[in-house]
Design a protein around this motif. Structure first.
Motif, PDB file in Angstrom:
ATOM      1  N   MET A 221     -58.030   7.420 -78.601  1.00  0.00           N
ATOM      2  CA  MET A 221     -57.456   7.012 -77.320  1.00  0.00           C
ATOM      3  C   MET A 221     -58.285   5.901 -76.686  1.00  0.00           C
ATOM      4  N   GLN A 222     -57.607   4.887 -76.192  1.00  0.00           N
ATOM      5  CA  GLN A 222     -58.286   3.803 -75.492  1.00  0.00           C
ATOM      6  C   GLN A 222     -58.181   4.035 -73.994  1.00  0.00           C
ATOM      7  N   LEU A 223     -59.301   3.876 -73.306  1.00  0.00           N
ATOM      8  CA  LEU A 223     -59.316   4.025 -71.864  1.00  0.00           C
ATOM      9  C   LEU A 223     -58.694   2.795 -71.214  1.00  0.00           C
ATOM     10  N   GLN A 224     -57.834   3.011 -70.245  1.00  0.00           N
ATOM     11  CA  GLN A 224     -57.138   1.916 -69.573  1.00  0.00           C
ATOM     12  C   GLN A 224     -58.131   0.904 -69.000  1.00  0.00           C
ATOM     13  N   GLY A 225     -57.847  -0.381 -69.249  1.00  0.00           N
ATOM     14  CA  GLY A 225     -58.669  -1.451 -68.686  1.00  0.00           C
ATOM     15  C   GLY A 225     -59.992  -1.653 -69.373  1.00  0.00           C
ATOM     16  N   SER A 226     -60.199  -1.058 -70.558  1.00  0.00           N
ATOM     17  CA  SER A 226     -61.470  -1.218 -71.263  1.00  0.00           C
ATOM     18  C   SER A 226     -61.215  -1.212 -72.757  1.00  0.00           C
ATOM     19  N   HIS A 227     -62.293  -1.406 -73.518  1.00  0.00           N
ATOM     20  CA  HIS A 227     -62.219  -1.304 -74.975  1.00  0.00           C
ATOM     21  C   HIS A 227     -62.978  -0.076 -75.450  1.00  0.00           C
ATOM     22  N   SER A 228     -63.111   0.901 -74.579  1.00  0.00           N
ATOM     23  CA  SER A 228     -63.774   2.155 -74.921  1.00  0.00           C
ATOM     24  C   SER A 228     -62.759   3.141 -75.478  1.00  0.00           C
ATOM     25  N   PHE A 229     -63.201   3.944 -76.452  1.00  0.00           N
ATOM     26  CA  PHE A 229     -62.329   4.886 -77.121  1.00  0.00           C
ATOM     27  C   PHE A 229     -62.965   6.277 -77.134  1.00  0.00           C
ATOM     28  N   PHE A 230     -62.121   7.275 -77.271  1.00  0.00           N
ATOM     29  CA  PHE A 230     -62.596   8.619 -77.554  1.00  0.00           C
ATOM     30  C   PHE A 230     -61.560   9.317 -78.415  1.00  0.00           C
ATOM     31  N   LEU A 231     -61.969  10.333 -79.132  1.00  0.00           N
ATOM     32  CA  LEU A 231     -61.076  11.076 -79.998  1.00  0.00           C
ATOM     33  C   LEU A 231     -60.507  12.278 -79.263  1.00  0.00           C
ATOM     34  N   GLU A 245     -49.716   8.898 -67.171  1.00  0.00           N
ATOM     35  CA  GLU A 245     -50.200   8.110 -66.038  1.00  0.00           C
ATOM     36  C   GLU A 245     -50.707   6.734 -66.464  1.00  0.00           C
ATOM     37  N   GLY A 246     -50.857   6.515 -67.773  1.00  0.00           N
ATOM     38  CA  GLY A 246     -51.376   5.241 -68.251  1.00  0.00           C
ATOM     39  C   GLY A 246     -52.883   5.147 -68.195  1.00  0.00           C
ATOM     40  N   ASP A 247     -53.569   6.255 -67.961  1.00  0.00           N
ATOM     41  CA  ASP A 247     -55.035   6.273 -67.916  1.00  0.00           C
ATOM     42  C   ASP A 247     -55.625   6.084 -69.303  1.00  0.00           C
ATOM     43  N   GLU A 327     -51.026  -8.259 -71.625  1.00  0.00           N
ATOM     44  CA  GLU A 327     -52.420  -8.455 -72.010  1.00  0.00           C
ATOM     45  C   GLU A 327     -52.487  -9.453 -73.153  1.00  0.00           C
ATOM     46  N   ALA A 328     -53.625 -10.126 -73.286  1.00  0.00           N
ATOM     47  CA  ALA A 328     -53.803 -11.100 -74.353  1.00  0.00           C
ATOM     48  C   ALA A 328     -53.577 -10.436 -75.707  1.00  0.00           C
TER      49      ALA A 328
END
Length: 352
Positions: A221-231, A245-247, A327-328
């Protein structure tokens, strides 16, 4: 090329697309302002262009400034048959003066210029704003029904322009992975990009067919507005609520060489449902995967879904005007394909 799955079913309505360049307007959003430096070597130029591609204009700027084309940079490629606004930077010796007001090229207009100590690099812009006119739209009632659905999101496919005319870059990539040498460095890079974009599309297509928009155990999962991920090792109501919610957003892989350990998402030794599914889709393309790894292409993740921001529309008689921001790296054609079947003004299908 086979037709990719539609999220809302293949649209029945049709519309004429890009009858005139003014029907497709794109405004590049950097997300930051170039830092002024009167003694800087990099001349940043914000240019409106009509009916020309980005690389052609970059070469014209190089000719005018009497530098090699490699000294001209831009963040992203923009469509040729359109009116687009985007940034370029031209690197020159520090004391070189250029009167950019004398630059003349039909269809190009310099709107703003800033001298800076930093170079504009590829992929640094944040988003693109679109204003699109679809002409002679059929089945307006069906289109109106789809508009609200599309505002919630569409599959984040790479558009057909990524794969060259009639998808020919995919055939060239296949031949390259089969052993054909490609000496031209730029062409090789283009084919590698097309190949992994095509693989991403296959995963998204298969994923929608198998699970729809439902998350599965082990999704990255990618966190909204960032390039951070978690499983998401387990899927519960909290995960589903955050997705709604798009979070957070489900991602799919852009295949390539795994990054350094510190940059990877830590996974358990036992493959998750999501990993097994992605591996099953990619299994027939092992030669492609090996080729991407040999070429040093790094693995990345990309969101499964694309949500147009500030999505608005209004009817102009039988024509439909759309406004939205992406987004780009996202493709406006991926939004449009869920709305109508697009045709060129000649009547030939633009997107199959």
């Amino acid at each position: 090329m086979t037709e990719l799955k539609y999220l809302y079913g293949k649209p029945l309505a049709e519309a004429v697309f890009k009858a005139e360049p003014e029907d497709f307007i794109v405004n590049e959003i950097l997300g930051f302002e170039p830092e002024p430096n009167a003694a800087g070597q990099h001349h940043w130029l914000y240019i409106q262009k009509t009916g020309m591609n980005t690389e052609f204009l970059a070469r014209k700027l190089a000719d005018f400034a009497n530098v090699q084309p490699r000294e001209v940079s831009f963040s992203g490629l923009k469509d040729r048959h359109a009116v687009t606004q985007q940034w370029f930077s031209v690197e020159l010796p520090a004391k070189t003066e250029v009167n950019w007001s004398h630059f003349e090229e039909p269809g190009a207009l310099i709107l703003k210029q800033v001298r800076s100590g930093r170079k504009l690099r590829r992929g640094t812009h944040q988003a693109n704003e679109f204003s699109i006119l679809l002409r002679s739209v059929t089945e307006p009632d069906l289109v109106n029904q789809r508009l609200s659905l599309i505002a919630q999101g569409v599959p984040n496919y790479f558009g057909p322009q990524r794969f060259g005319h009639e998808g020919r870059n995919i055939d060239k990539a296949k031949a390259m992975f089969a052993g054909r040498r490609v000496k031209d460095r730029n062409l090789r890079s283009l084919l590698l990009s097309a190949a992994r974009s095509w693989l991403f599309n296959q995963i998204v297509d298969a994923r929608l067919a198998a699970f729809g928009l439902e998350p599965v155990a082990g999704d990255a999962m990618q966190l909204q507005g960032s390039h951070s991920f978690f499983l998401a090792d387990t899927i519960d109501d909290t995960v589903r609520a955050r997705l709604a919610e798009g979070d957070i957003a489900i991602t799919a892989p852009l295949p390539g060489r795994k990054k350094k350990a510190r940059d990877e998402i830590e996974r358990s030794e036992k493959a998750s449902e999501a990993e097994r599914f992605e591996a099953s889709v990619l299994e027939p393309y092992q030669a492609w995967l090996d080729g991407l790894i040999r070429a040093g292409v790094e693995q990345h993740r990309r969101t499964l879904m694309l949500r147009p921001v500030d999505f608005e529309w209004n009817w102009e008689g039988e024509h439909l005007r759309l406004h939205f921001r992406l987004e780009a790296g996202a493709f406006a054609t991926s939004v449009l394909r869920e709305l109508v079947q697009l045709k060129e003004s000649s009547g030939a299908h633009f997107i199959e």
